[in-house]
Design an enzyme around this catalytic site. Sequence first.
Site, PDB file in Angstrom:
ATOM      1  N   HIS A   1      -9.637   1.397   4.810  1.00  0.00           N
ATOM      2  CA  HIS A   1      -8.372   1.575   5.531  1.00  0.00           C
ATOM      3  C   HIS A   1      -8.606   2.523   6.709  1.00  0.00           C
ATOM      4  CE1 HIS A   1      -4.293   2.792   6.481  1.00  0.00           C
ATOM      5  NE2 HIS A   1      -3.902   1.678   5.883  1.00  0.00           N
TER       6      HIS A   1
ATOM      7  N   SER B   1       3.312  -1.868  10.305  1.00  0.00           N
ATOM      8  CA  SER B   1       4.771  -1.886  10.471  1.00  0.00           C
ATOM      9  C   SER B   1       5.408  -3.230  10.128  1.00  0.00           C
ATOM     10  CB  SER B   1       5.154  -1.455  11.894  1.00  0.00           C
ATOM     11  OG  SER B   1       4.743  -0.120  12.127  1.00  0.00           O
TER      12      SER B   1
ATOM     13  N   ASN C   1       0.866  -1.184   0.000  1.00  0.00           N
ATOM     14  CA  ASN C   1       0.000   0.000   0.000  1.00  0.00           C
ATOM     15  C   ASN C   1       0.904   1.237   0.000  1.00  0.00           C
ATOM     16  OD1 ASN C   1      -1.816   2.050   0.507  1.00  0.00           O
ATOM     17  ND2 ASN C   1      -2.287   1.388   2.609  1.00  0.00           N
ATOM     18  N   TRP C   2       1.023   1.861  -1.150  1.00  0.00           N
ATOM     19  CA  TRP C   2       1.964   2.978  -1.289  1.00  0.00           C
ATOM     20  C   TRP C   2       1.424   4.272  -0.679  1.00  0.00           C
ATOM     21  CZ3 TRP C   2       3.903   2.592  -7.104  1.00  0.00           C
ATOM     22  CH2 TRP C   2       4.479   1.330  -7.298  1.00  0.00           C
ATOM     23  N   LYS C   3       0.155   4.287  -0.335  1.00  0.00           N
ATOM     24  CA  LYS C   3      -0.485   5.503   0.217  1.00  0.00           C
ATOM     25  C   LYS C   3      -0.238   6.686  -0.722  1.00  0.00           C
ATOM     26  CE  LYS C   3      -0.246   3.444   4.740  1.00  0.00           C
ATOM     27  NZ  LYS C   3      -0.229   3.579   6.182  1.00  0.00           N
TER      28      LYS C   3
ATOM     29  N   GLU D   1      -7.002   4.916   7.766  1.00  0.00           N
ATOM     30  CA  GLU D   1      -6.808   6.344   7.422  1.00  0.00           C
ATOM     31  C   GLU D   1      -8.050   6.898   6.724  1.00  0.00           C
ATOM     32  OE1 GLU D   1      -3.023   5.795   5.446  1.00  0.00           O
ATOM     33  OE2 GLU D   1      -2.156   5.270   7.379  1.00  0.00           O
TER      34      GLU D   1
ATOM     35  N   GLY E   1       2.473   2.477  10.783  1.00  0.00           N
ATOM     36  CA  GLY E   1       3.447   3.556  10.607  1.00  0.00           C
ATOM     37  C   GLY E   1       4.167   3.953  11.878  1.00  0.00           C
TER      38      GLY E   1
ATOM     39  N   GLU F   1      -5.468  -4.699  10.783  1.00  0.00           N
ATOM     40  CA  GLU F   1      -4.427  -3.689  10.985  1.00  0.00           C
ATOM     41  C   GLU F   1      -4.693  -2.913  12.269  1.00  0.00           C
ATOM     42  OE1 GLU F   1      -2.457  -2.508   7.025  1.00  0.00           O
ATOM     43  OE2 GLU F   1      -4.244  -1.292   7.222  1.00  0.00           O
TER      44      GLU F   1
HETATM   45  P1  PGA Z   1       2.709   0.487   7.661  1.00  0.00           P
HETATM   46  O1  PGA Z   1       1.255   0.686   6.988  1.00  0.00           O
HETATM   47  O2  PGA Z   1       3.248  -0.821   7.120  1.00  0.00           O
HETATM   48  O3  PGA Z   1       3.500   1.665   7.215  1.00  0.00           O
HETATM   49  O4  PGA Z   1       2.505   0.430   9.131  1.00  0.00           O
HETATM   50  C1  PGA Z   1       0.368  -0.400   6.840  1.00  0.00           C
HETATM   51  C2  PGA Z   1      -0.937   0.107   6.275  1.00  0.00           C
HETATM   52  O5  PGA Z   1      -1.386   1.190   6.674  1.00  0.00           O
HETATM   53  O6  PGA Z   1      -1.558  -0.554   5.422  1.00  0.00           O
END
Ligand code: PGA
Length: 265
Positions: A103, A221, A13-15, A105, A181, A175
Site C-alpha cells: 500500500h 476515494s 481497507n479499514w487502515k 502508505e 483519502g 491507487e
Molecule cells: P480511500 O483509501 O478510499 O480513503 O481514498 C483507499 C486506500 O488507501 O486503499
Amino acid sequence: MPVETRRPLISGNWKMNQNHFEAIQLIQKLTYLVGKDDFDAVDVSVHPPFTDIRSVQTLIEADDLRFALGAQNCHQDDKGAFTGEVSPVFLQKLNVSYVIVGHSERRELFGETDATVREKVAAVLRNKMTPIICVGETLTEREAGSTAEKVTGQVAAAIDGCSPAQVGGLVIAYEPIWAIGTGRTATPADAQEVCSAIRSTVGGRAGAEAATAVRIQYGGSVKAGTIQELMSQPDIDGALVGGASLDPEEFARIVQYRLHESPGV
Ligand code: PGA
C-alpha cells in the site's frame, strides 16, 4: 478466459481504525445490509487491523458469513527475530484470504521498496493467500507524464519471480496516491487507461492467460456515487475502498453498485 468470468472484488481497507469491539459491530451492521444476491455476484473482503482479525474471523465462521477475511500487511518471513511484525503463517492460520501488499502508505511512511513488496508477494503466495498488490503514482509523477512508467514498473517488480499461474490469481490495486483519502478520484477513463496498461504489462511478463485472469481494482476515494462508472470500465474488476468502508451503509451501497440506476447515482 472471457472478461465476465473475472469475479468482481470489493475490498474494505479499514487502515488503523476500529478496535475489536467496533470491528464486530461494523461486521454485524454489514451483515444486515449485504445480502445473498450481492455475495453471489461480488466477492467482498474486509481488512481490519491485526488486533481485530481473530474477532472478525470468529464472527464470520460462527455465522457462516460470506465476507472474505483480509489483512493490511504482513512480514515477508514466516518467523524469526522481527519485533513487532506479523507472520503470513499466523494470518493463514486465521483463515485470512487476502493480504494487501505495498500500500502506498506502507511504501511512503514505512519505507517499503519494490524489493520488499516482491518478497511479501512471495510470502503471501507461499502461505496460500492472495496478495492485493498496490501500485500508483504521485501527483508530481502524474503531472510529469510518468504515470504509466511508474505503475507498470511497480507491477513488473512485484510479480517478478511469480509463475504465470500465480500471476493469474493475483489482485492488483491501482491507487493513484493523489486520490487516496483526498476526495479526488481519477476519472473512470483515466483509471481505465492505467488499468489497461497494467493488464498489458502482466501479459508481457506472464502471458495472455494470466493477463485475462488477473483482477485489477481501482482505489482512491471510491464512494457509492462513483463506483458504478468505474466498474463499467473493461479493465476494472473491483475497488479497494478506504474511508468509505468504515461507513456500513456507504460500503454496502458500493458492494451493490450493480443496483444503482445510472452512473453517478
Ligand atoms: P480511500 O483509501 O478510499 O480513503 O481514498 C483507499 C486506500 O488507501 O486503499
